[in-house]
Scaffold this active site. Structure first.
Site, mmCIF file in Angstrom:
data_model
loop_
_atom_site.group_PDB
_atom_site.id
_atom_site.type_symbol
_atom_site.label_atom_id
_atom_site.label_comp_id
_atom_site.label_asym_id
_atom_site.label_seq_id
_atom_site.Cartn_x
_atom_site.Cartn_y
_atom_site.Cartn_z
ATOM 1 N N ASP A 16 0.791 -1.245 0.000
ATOM 2 C CA ASP A 16 0.000 0.000 0.000
ATOM 3 C C ASP A 16 0.823 1.294 0.000
ATOM 4 O O ASP A 16 0.498 2.246 0.739
ATOM 5 C CB ASP A 16 -0.973 0.013 1.198
ATOM 6 C CG ASP A 16 -1.982 -1.136 1.176
ATOM 7 O OD1 ASP A 16 -1.956 -1.933 0.217
ATOM 8 O OD2 ASP A 16 -2.791 -1.238 2.109
ATOM 9 N N LYS A 114 -6.946 -5.106 -2.878
ATOM 10 C CA LYS A 114 -7.728 -5.613 -1.753
ATOM 11 C C LYS A 114 -8.643 -4.517 -1.232
ATOM 12 O O LYS A 114 -8.398 -3.334 -1.450
ATOM 13 C CB LYS A 114 -6.795 -6.110 -0.650
ATOM 14 C CG LYS A 114 -5.917 -5.014 -0.106
ATOM 15 C CD LYS A 114 -4.908 -5.537 0.888
ATOM 16 C CE LYS A 114 -4.026 -4.438 1.407
ATOM 17 N NZ LYS A 114 -4.726 -3.327 2.069
ATOM 18 N N CYS A 159 -2.087 -2.624 7.745
ATOM 19 C CA CYS A 159 -1.975 -3.586 6.639
ATOM 20 C C CYS A 159 -0.684 -4.397 6.686
ATOM 21 O O CYS A 159 -0.694 -5.581 6.329
ATOM 22 C CB CYS A 159 -2.146 -2.865 5.310
ATOM 23 S SG CYS A 159 -3.850 -2.263 5.125
HETATM 24 C C1 VGL Z 1 -4.721 0.803 5.684
HETATM 25 C C2 VGL Z 1 -6.301 1.733 7.038
HETATM 26 C C3 VGL Z 1 -7.255 1.607 6.057
HETATM 27 C C4 VGL Z 1 -3.292 0.381 5.498
HETATM 28 C C5 VGL Z 1 -5.656 0.649 4.682
HETATM 29 O O1 VGL Z 1 -2.831 0.264 4.335
HETATM 30 O O2 VGL Z 1 -2.606 0.164 6.536
HETATM 31 N N1 VGL Z 1 -5.049 1.328 6.851
HETATM 32 N N2 VGL Z 1 -6.912 1.060 4.884
#
Ligand code: VGL
Ligand code: ZN
Length: 210
Positions: A16, A114, A159
Site C-alpha cells: 500500500d 484488496k 496492513c
Molecule cells: C490501511 C487503514 C485503512 C493500510 C488501509 O494500508 O494500513 N489502513 N486502509
C-alpha cells in the site's frame, strides 16, 4: 548488508505505498513517503517483488462518510466485528489510490488489490477483515514456491502487521523491514502490532541487513 542471503524463495512484499497514505493524502501516515527510497533500493536485491494496493469502491463500509453522524477514527460494529472508520481513501481509480509516483513498480510480478468488496475491509493481503474471506494470495505464493516474505510499506500497525500475521498463519517465514515501514499509531496500535508480530514469530530487521 548481508545477514540474509536472498534467493528464489524470497519475496519483497510492498504494501500500500499509495498517495493517500503519504503526506498530503487522505489518510496520510506520518513520514509515509520516507519508505519509497528504502523500498526502491531493496528491489534490485530481490528476484521477486509483489505490490499491494488498497482499492475501495466509493461508499465503502470502512469510510466514516458512509455512516452519517460518524467521524473518522471512531469504531463501528460491523457484522464481522469492530471496524475502524477511516477518512475516504484509495477510491478505485482515484489519484489517491495510485502508487507514490517515485515508487519503482516495474519489477512487480503481481499487483494484488484488496478492500474492493463494499461491505468488508481488508487490511491483510491474505484475508479480509472477517478473517475468513481469502484474497487468494496464500495459494498464489504456494504455487510459486515462495517460503519467506520481507514485508515493507504502509502502515506498519494495520496492513503490514495483519499481512505479516497471516503470512505466519499460512506457514510462510515473515521478516518485517523496519525502516521500510511507517505506522499510523492509533491508540497504541503500533506497540500492540509489534507485540503480536513478535509472538507470532515475525522477525524484525533493518534494510541494511539485507
Ligand atoms: C490501511 C487503514 C485503512 C493500510 C488501509 O494500508 O494500513 N489502513 N486502509
Ligand atoms: Zn483502506
Amino acid at each position: 548488508m548481508g545477514d540474509f542471503s536472498i534467493g528464489a524463495k524470497d519475496l519483497l512484499f510492498v504494501i500500500d505505498v499509495q498517495n493517500d497514505f503519504c503526506p498530503g493524502g487522505a489518510l496520510a501516515v506520518p513520514d509515509g513517503d520516507a519508505v519509497v527510497p528504502v523500498i526502491n533500493a531493496l528491489m534490485p536485491r530481490f528476484q521477486h517483488v509483489v505490490l499491494t494496493q488498497d482499492w475501495h469502491p466509493a461508499g465503502h463500509q470502512s469510510f466514516a462518510s458512509t455512516h452519517p453522524g460518524s467521524d473518522p477514527f471512531q469504531t463501528f460494529a460491523a457484522e464481522y466485528g469492530e471496524q475502524v472508520l477511516w477518512p475516504e481513501h484509495c477510491v478505485q481509480g482515484s489519484a489517491g489510490a495510485a502508487f507514490h509516483p517515485k515508487l519503482e513498480t516495474v519489477p512487480a510480478e503481481l499487483i494484488l488489490r484488496k478492500g474492493f468488496r463494499p461491505g468488508i475491509d481488508s487490511y491483510s493481503a491474505f484475508y479480509e477483515n472477517d478473517r475468513t474471506t481469502e484474497t487468494g494470495l496464500a495459494g498464489y505464493l504456494r504455487e510459486r514456491g515462495f517460503a519467506r516474505l520481507f514485508l515493507t510499506g504502509l502502515a506498519t500497525d494495520f496492513c503490514v502487521a495483519w499481512s505479516a500475521l497471516d503470512a505466519r498463519r499460512e506457514g510462510f517465514a515473515a521478516v518485517l523491514v523496519e525502516d521500510a515501514c511507517r505506522a499510523i499509531d492509533l491508540d497504541g496500535s503500533l506497540d500492540k502490532a509489534r507485540a503480536e508480530m513478535a509472538a507470532a514469530g515475525v522477525s524484525f530487521v533493518t534494510s541494511q541487513a539485507i
